[in-house]
Design an enzyme around this catalytic site. Structure first.
Site, short mmCIF file in Angstrom:
data_model
loop_
_atom_site.label_atom_id
_atom_site.label_comp_id
_atom_site.label_asym_id
_atom_site.label_seq_id
_atom_site.Cartn_x
_atom_site.Cartn_y
_atom_site.Cartn_z
CG ASP A 181 9.65 7.89 12.51
OD1 ASP A 181 10.15 7.14 13.38
OD2 ASP A 181 10.27 8.84 12.00
CG ASN B 224 15.36 8.63 17.22
OD1 ASN B 224 15.29 9.79 17.63
ND2 ASN B 224 16.43 8.17 16.58
CG ASP C 35 15.90 13.17 5.98
OD1 ASP C 35 16.77 13.41 6.85
OD2 ASP C 35 14.68 13.21 6.23
CD GLU D 134 16.05 10.00 12.26
OE1 GLU D 134 14.93 9.85 11.76
OE2 GLU D 134 16.84 10.89 11.87
CG HIS E 151 15.55 5.46 9.15
ND1 HIS E 151 14.66 6.06 8.28
CD2 HIS E 151 15.96 6.47 9.97
CE1 HIS E 151 14.54 7.33 8.56
NE2 HIS E 151 15.32 7.61 9.60
NE ARG E 152 15.84 9.64 6.14
CZ ARG E 152 14.81 9.11 5.50
NH1 ARG E 152 15.02 8.17 4.59
NH2 ARG E 152 13.58 9.51 5.74
CE LYS F 53 13.42 7.47 13.46
NZ LYS F 53 12.72 8.55 12.78
#
Length: 418
Positions: A52, A94, A296, A324, A373-374, A399
């Site tokens: 990012d 993204n 998040d 995302e 990623h999360r 990311k």
């Protein structure tokens, strides 16, 4: 991480050790942009180096800004204070922060700018920001309501006041705030309605702006007034990423461990640090959790909720559908892959049918991360207690946390690749 699958080996021992989370993605991308808008040289320390932030740095380079990287956590940014029209479209993967922030910032440039991203970014809404810029006289088009966005900028706004709908994302407000300090006149931003994504991120934006010389007042919760100060090059230190810290807090409570992340929870300024109070209550987390101001962190808490003593309903999380990926769907899909009926979607609420006896079972499950990623990092926590949990596309953690798997490994977590 080149493998397409990573299977977590459950641990029977508490995870004990020290792990320093990377710098905050949210603050790094704000600071990079502000340094790019400031005349002179700024030194950003403690920064995150990830996909990012690389997209943001590369976009600034494409617009004539010099961005040097003398070490793994530092950016040195030298700029004329102007973002020149690039020869090619700005590709931002993204990265939502980079995409939204730059769309507003380049509106005060001169020439044509095209802000674009990958297939996932092209599904993420940006129309409220585009409409706000149009109301300011900017020639801007986003035919699908998502990137790509084309801006033909003339160097100024035709008005000094804008109304923005921030119900989908606080990033729209942050984008306009940061751009507004570069306008030619005092500028006012007003919310359309009271709904806004995690408001704490606006505070991050204001703190970063002020560190680079901006003057902002907030006469009411829905109005900001920004002076046309421009920005002054500054040295700026970036705190660790609170969202990344949630995975380590989660691993600690799940295993009864002691993980020192080097920063007390109450020292963070990022909104996701609010998750610490909820996570530290595990396995007695509350039956209803409002995720609106720590969005998040919701994937981390949702996976922990599978092992909680009482079922958990997550509310205030509708915005997770336009992250995302559709994170509500990704979480329910992943949890139900582990055991059918573990998660239920009711509108935009997510219900977790918590069951502490999941710990110690072998429940083979391939977790589709949806390139998010999360989702990858949060479901790795399930693998600490359940055998057979495989994370697909584990490399997507690059990311925001490229060293995530190494960090977990340093605590004694084992993996099987392939």
């Amino acid at each position: 991480m080149t493998t397409d699958r990573l299977t977590i080996r459950p641990t029977t021992e508490p995870l004990i050790g020290r792990v320093s989370p990377p710098g905050s993605k949210s603050i790094t991308n704000r600071a990079l942009l502000l340094a790019g808008l400031a005349k002179g040289t700024s030194r950003l320390t403690g920064a995150l180096k990830s996909d990012d932030t690389r997209y943001m740095a590369d976009a600034l380079r494409a617009m004539g800004v010099t961005v040097d990287e003398p070490d793994a956590t530092t950016f040195v940014v030298t700029s004329s204070g102007q973002l020149k029209a690039p020869a090619e479209p700005l590709f931002l993967g993204n990265a939502g922060t980079a995409t939204r922030f730059l769309t507003a910032a380049v509106a005060l440039g001169k020439g044509r700018y095209v802000v674009d991203g990958d297939q996932h970014m092209r599904k993420r809404p940006i129309l409220p920001l585009v409409e706000a810029l149009k109301s300011l006289g900017v020639a801007v088009e986003a035919p699908t309501g998502c990137p790509p966005v084309t801006i033909d900028a003339t160097g100024s706004f035709a008005s000094n006041r804008v109304v923005i709908d921030a119900g989908l994302s606080s990033q729209y407000v942050s984008a306009l705030l940061m751009a507004a300090a570069c306008a030619s006149d005092p500028f006012e931003i007003e919310l359309a309605g009271s709904d806004i994504g995690a408001r704490g991120y606006i505070d991050l934006t204001l703190a970063a702006m002020r560190a680079f010389g901006a003057k902002v007042e907030q006469p009411s919760p829905s109005v900001w007034r920004i002076e046309p100060t421009g920005y002054t090059a500054s040295d700026f230190h970036i705190e660790p990423d609170a969202s990344a810290a949630t995975y380590l807090w989660g691993a600690e409570v799940l295993t009864g461990g002691a993980i020192d992340i080097g920063t007390p929870a109450d020292a963070f300024t990022q909104p996701d640090a609010k998750a610490y109070a909820v996570i530290s209550a595990f396995p007695h987390m509350p039956a209803v959790i409002d995720g609106s101001q720590m969005q998040d962190a919701v994937p981390t808490i949702a996976v922990l909720a599978a092992f909680n003593e009482v079922p958990v309903r997550f509310v205030g999380i509708a915005n997770l559908r336009v992250k995302e990926c559709d994170r509500i769907r990704a979480l329910s899909t992943g949890l139900n892959t582990i055991r059918e009926g573990l998660a239920t979607e009711e509108g935009d609420d997510l219900l977790i049918a918590s069951d502490p006896t999941l710990a110690g079972q072998h429940l083979a499950a391939e977790i589709d991360t949806f390139a998010d990623h999360r989702i990858a990092m949060s479901f790795a926590l399930a693998g600490l207690k359940i055998g057979g949990i495989s994370i697909l596309d584990p490399g997507c953690v690059a990311k925001t946390y490229p060293d995530y798997w190494d960090a977990m490994g340093s605590l004694g977590v084992g993996f099987e690749k392939g």
